[in-house]
Write a protein that holds these residues in place. Structure first.
Motif, short mmCIF file in Angstrom:
data_model
loop_
_atom_site.label_atom_id
_atom_site.label_comp_id
_atom_site.label_asym_id
_atom_site.label_seq_id
_atom_site.Cartn_x
_atom_site.Cartn_y
_atom_site.Cartn_z
N ILE A 267 0.88 -1.19 0.00
CA ILE A 267 0.00 0.00 0.00
C ILE A 267 0.91 1.23 0.00
N ASP A 268 0.82 2.02 -1.06
CA ASP A 268 1.67 3.21 -1.17
C ASP A 268 0.91 4.49 -0.81
N ILE B 194 0.13 2.31 8.16
CA ILE B 194 1.48 2.90 8.33
C ILE B 194 2.59 1.84 8.48
N PRO B 195 2.37 0.74 9.21
CA PRO B 195 3.45 -0.26 9.29
C PRO B 195 3.92 -0.75 7.92
N TYR B 196 3.00 -0.89 6.95
CA TYR B 196 3.42 -1.30 5.59
C TYR B 196 4.24 -0.19 4.94
N GLY C 74 9.42 2.22 3.28
CA GLY C 74 10.19 3.48 3.29
C GLY C 74 9.61 4.53 2.36
N TRP C 75 8.31 4.46 2.13
CA TRP C 75 7.63 5.43 1.24
C TRP C 75 6.12 5.34 1.49
N GLY C 76 5.49 6.48 1.57
CA GLY C 76 4.02 6.46 1.71
C GLY C 76 3.43 7.84 1.57
N ARG C 77 2.17 7.87 1.19
CA ARG C 77 1.43 9.13 1.07
C ARG C 77 0.06 8.94 1.73
N ILE D 28 7.19 9.19 4.68
CA ILE D 28 5.71 9.17 4.59
C ILE D 28 5.24 10.61 4.74
N THR D 29 4.49 11.10 3.77
CA THR D 29 3.92 12.44 3.92
C THR D 29 2.43 12.32 4.27
N VAL D 30 1.96 13.29 5.05
CA VAL D 30 0.56 13.28 5.49
C VAL D 30 -0.01 14.68 5.29
#
Ligand code: NAP
Length: 263
Positions: A86-87, A128-130, A135-138, A180-182
């Protein structure tokens, strides 16, 4: 602009219609694989088929109630089983009932708390754990203009969406080093089924026609029109893209200039 979203995996909440559907569509247009969800399976399947046929990408429809933690866990698990990662997480769901302070009992307050705030808390906890591992997430929360300028007749939205902004700001700092940006996006007035329901209610109680009620809203928008769902979705695509890697903890409205506040 190359958004770099091809083959990224996204979950978009409340996406059988309206703003959620527009966000799912915009991500599919960029080549992302998208899990879409809502409570009505029939409508959801129609949307999934429409997007698959139009963009030739994988769309996974999962029927679920985002107010229910077991359903949220199933949504995340089915996305991992289907796509392996999940990105991008776009949080969106139905709006709370309108009304002022004296109009709502404890049950309405509890439902709005579960549906607007706890939904975001729970799904972020599951996803978030995924993202950390990758090392990347939005994460992008769809909220409302009410977080910038509380609306007189929308107290449940005024209160719980500000909680979402605060969660987002906290997460944006805590997980910044994990890439990870939020961020939050705030719709002003969009021509969706929700707005139609609100206008019909207003028309019944005021005795004015639907069109007159619509014009009362438009009069307060400097651009002189309601916004198009794609205008919000294009912002979501940008925030999800590599190009927005330095933007985190922000809250941006798409409202044709409606909100009067400075920030
Ligand atoms: N439209 C605007 O101008 C505007 C302005 C400010 C804020 N907003 C907010 O933005 C959000 C989206 O607005 P919209 O106009 O696109 O609303 P909409 O047309 O009512 O669409 C809501 C979507 O969410 C799904 N949904 C509702 N409750 C759900 C639940 N408990 N679990 C899973 N899915 C659920 C609906 O499908 P099912 O009913 O089948 O579940 C539908 O797909 C709302 O929270 C709204 O308050 C909208």
């Amino acid at each position: 602009m190359n958004t770099g979203l091809k083959d990224k995996v996204a979950i978009v909440g409340g996406s059988s219609r309206g703003l959620g559907k527009a966000c799912a569509e915009a991500l599919a247009r960029e080549g992302a694989k998208v899990t879409i969800c809502s409570r009505n399976m029939e409508r959801l399947n129609e949307t999934a088929n429409e997007l698959k046929n139009k963009y030739d990408v994988e769309i996974l429809p999962v029927a679920c109630d985002l107010s229910n933690y077991d359903d949220i866990k199933r949504l995340v698990n089915e996305t991992i089983s289907g796509f392996g990662r999940i990105d991008i997480l776009v949080n969106n769901t139905g709006g709370p009932p309108p009304g002022g302070f004296l109009d709502h009992d404890d049950s309405n307050w509890e439902k709005a708390f579960q549906g607007l705030l706890m939904y975001v808390v729970r799904i972020c906890r599951e996803v978030i754990p995924y993202m950390k591992k990758q090392g990347w997430g939005r994460i992008i929360n769809n909220t409302s203009f009410t977080v910038k300028e509380p609306a007189d007749n929308l107290i449940l939205s005024n209160v719980f969406r500000v909680g979402v902004i605060s969660v987002a700001k906290t997460l944006s700092r805590q997980f910044a080093k994990d890439n990870i940006t939020v961020n939050n996006v705030c719709p002003g007035r969009f021509d969706t089924e929700r707005i139609h329901e609100i206008l019909e209610q207003r028309s019944k109680s005021s005795g004015d026609s639907f069109e007159v009620e619509k014009n009362k809203i438009i009069e307060n928008i400097p651009q002189g029109r309601m916004q198009k769902t794609q205008e919000l979705a294009d912002l979501v695509v940008f925030l999800a893209s590599e190009n927005a890697s330095g933007i985190t903890g922000t809250t941006i409205q798409v409202d044709g200039g409606m909100v009067k506040g400075l920030f």
